[in-house]
Design a protein around this motif. Structure first.
Motif, PDB file in Angstrom:
ATOM      1  N   VAL A  50      77.258  86.224 103.553  1.00 25.79           N
ATOM      2  CA  VAL A  50      76.071  86.413 102.719  1.00 25.79           C
ATOM      3  C   VAL A  50      76.173  87.651 101.842  1.00 25.79           C
ATOM      4  N   THR A  51      76.811  88.693 102.338  1.00 25.39           N
ATOM      5  CA  THR A  51      76.937  89.923 101.548  1.00 25.39           C
ATOM      6  C   THR A  51      78.250  89.998 100.778  1.00 25.39           C
ATOM      7  N   ALA A  52      79.033  88.918 100.824  1.00 27.80           N
ATOM      8  CA  ALA A  52      80.327  88.869 100.139  1.00 27.80           C
ATOM      9  C   ALA A  52      81.201  90.057 100.534  1.00 27.80           C
ATOM     10  N   ASN A  53      81.331  90.266 101.832  1.00 25.73           N
ATOM     11  CA  ASN A  53      82.145  91.364 102.355  1.00 25.73           C
ATOM     12  C   ASN A  53      83.619  90.942 102.375  1.00 25.73           C
ATOM     13  N   PHE A  54      84.287  91.204 101.277  1.00 29.85           N
ATOM     14  CA  PHE A  54      85.698  90.847 101.155  1.00 29.85           C
ATOM     15  C   PHE A  54      86.589  91.653 102.094  1.00 29.85           C
ATOM     16  N   ALA A  55      86.082  92.750 102.630  1.00 30.30           N
ATOM     17  CA  ALA A  55      86.873  93.593 103.526  1.00 30.30           C
ATOM     18  C   ALA A  55      86.883  93.075 104.954  1.00 30.30           C
ATOM     19  N   GLY A  56      86.003  92.143 105.277  1.00 26.04           N
ATOM     20  CA  GLY A  56      85.951  91.611 106.634  1.00 26.04           C
ATOM     21  C   GLY A  56      87.240  90.893 106.988  1.00 26.04           C
ATOM     22  N   ALA A  57      87.767  91.174 108.163  1.00 19.63           N
ATOM     23  CA  ALA A  57      89.056  90.603 108.575  1.00 19.63           C
ATOM     24  C   ALA A  57      89.031  89.074 108.582  1.00 19.63           C
ATOM     25  N   GLU A  58      87.966  88.467 109.093  1.00 15.33           N
ATOM     26  CA  GLU A  58      87.913  87.007 109.166  1.00 15.33           C
ATOM     27  C   GLU A  58      87.770  86.373 107.779  1.00 15.33           C
ATOM     28  N   ILE A  59      87.069  87.040 106.883  1.00 18.98           N
ATOM     29  CA  ILE A  59      86.954  86.550 105.500  1.00 18.98           C
ATOM     30  C   ILE A  59      88.314  86.637 104.814  1.00 18.98           C
ATOM     31  N   ARG A  60      88.996  87.765 104.973  1.00 17.20           N
ATOM     32  CA  ARG A  60      90.336  87.915 104.378  1.00 17.20           C
ATOM     33  C   ARG A  60      91.279  86.831 104.892  1.00 17.20           C
ATOM     34  N   GLU A  61      91.218  86.549 106.201  1.00 19.54           N
ATOM     35  CA  GLU A  61      92.084  85.533 106.800  1.00 19.54           C
ATOM     36  C   GLU A  61      91.752  84.142 106.251  1.00 19.54           C
ATOM     37  N   ALA A  62      90.475  83.835 106.111  1.00 26.01           N
ATOM     38  CA  ALA A  62      90.072  82.536 105.569  1.00 26.01           C
ATOM     39  C   ALA A  62      90.544  82.380 104.121  1.00 26.01           C
ATOM     40  N   LEU A  63      90.412  83.426 103.337  1.00 23.03           N
ATOM     41  CA  LEU A  63      90.857  83.368 101.938  1.00 23.03           C
ATOM     42  C   LEU A  63      92.385  83.278 101.849  1.00 23.03           C
ATOM     43  N   ARG A  64      93.078  83.904 102.784  1.00 19.96           N
ATOM     44  CA  ARG A  64      94.543  83.786 102.831  1.00 19.96           C
ATOM     45  C   ARG A  64      94.939  82.331 103.078  1.00 19.96           C
TER      46      ARG A  64
END
Length: 190
Positions: A50-64
């Motif tokens: 919701v906050t578009a936290n691109f630094a979050g490890a799980e978000i980075r992994e999903a985008l990878r």
């Protein structure tokens, strides 16, 4: 080299009828020799989404995973004539050109045939904004075509299976075509 297909589920629940077509497709991809992985967006940290936290490890992994996939399947239930808000929060995190050079296959499940064009009118413009230029026809199923089995799993109507088979063939042909084109043609991007 085995090609990787990422299936991104925009369902807010893990027991949605959407998983009938998703599980069918995963099984068929395995039979055809593709590696597939299912990403449940709902399992990512909600605050990071919701906050578009691109630094979050799980978000980075999903985008990878999106970046490394040879093709991406976006699966969503239809709410209010469009894809889920869960899927939208994830699409907003994908970089501007994050789908360039990837075949994309949409799979939607809705309550009525009235929303048949929701893929074309709601999802495709967003995919185009993310540089997806090869958006395959997709599959729209009405939830009554997907029966939940009491012991678990789903039974799909013959029509839904047929549409999934056609989409799988289209995806396999596109991936084979891409594999046969030389990687480095001056001035040409596949």
């Amino acid at each position: 080299m085995t090609q990787k297909i990422l299936i991104v589920s925009g369902s807010p629940g893990l027991s949605s009828r959407l998983y009938g077509p998703v599980q069918y497709l995963q099984g068929r991809l395995a039979e055809e020799g593709f590696a597939s992985e299912l990403l449940h967006i709902v399992e990512l940290p909600p605050a990071d989404l919701v906050t578009a936290n691109f630094a979050g490890a799980e978000i980075r992994e999903a985008l990878r995973k999106v970046e490394e996939a040879d093709a991406v399947v976006f699966a969503s239930p239809v709410y209010k004539a469009s894809y889920s808000g869960v899927l939208k929060t994830f699409l907003d995190l994908i970089p501007q050109e994050g789908l360039r050079d990837k075949p994309v296959l949409p799979i939607f499940v809705g309550g009525t045939i009235a929303h048949l064009l929701s893929i074309d009118y709601s999802l495709k413009p967003v995919l185009n904004a993310l540089a997806a230029r090869n958006i395959l026809g997709g599959v729209y199923s009405v939830d009554r075509e997907i029966e939940r089995r009491p012991e678990g799993g789903y039974i799909l109507s013959a029509e839904t299976q047929s549409r999934l088979e056609r989409s799988l063939s289209e995806l396999a042909l596109e991936l084979a075509r891409r594999e046969s084109v030389p990687a480095e043609l001056p001035g040409v991007r596949v």
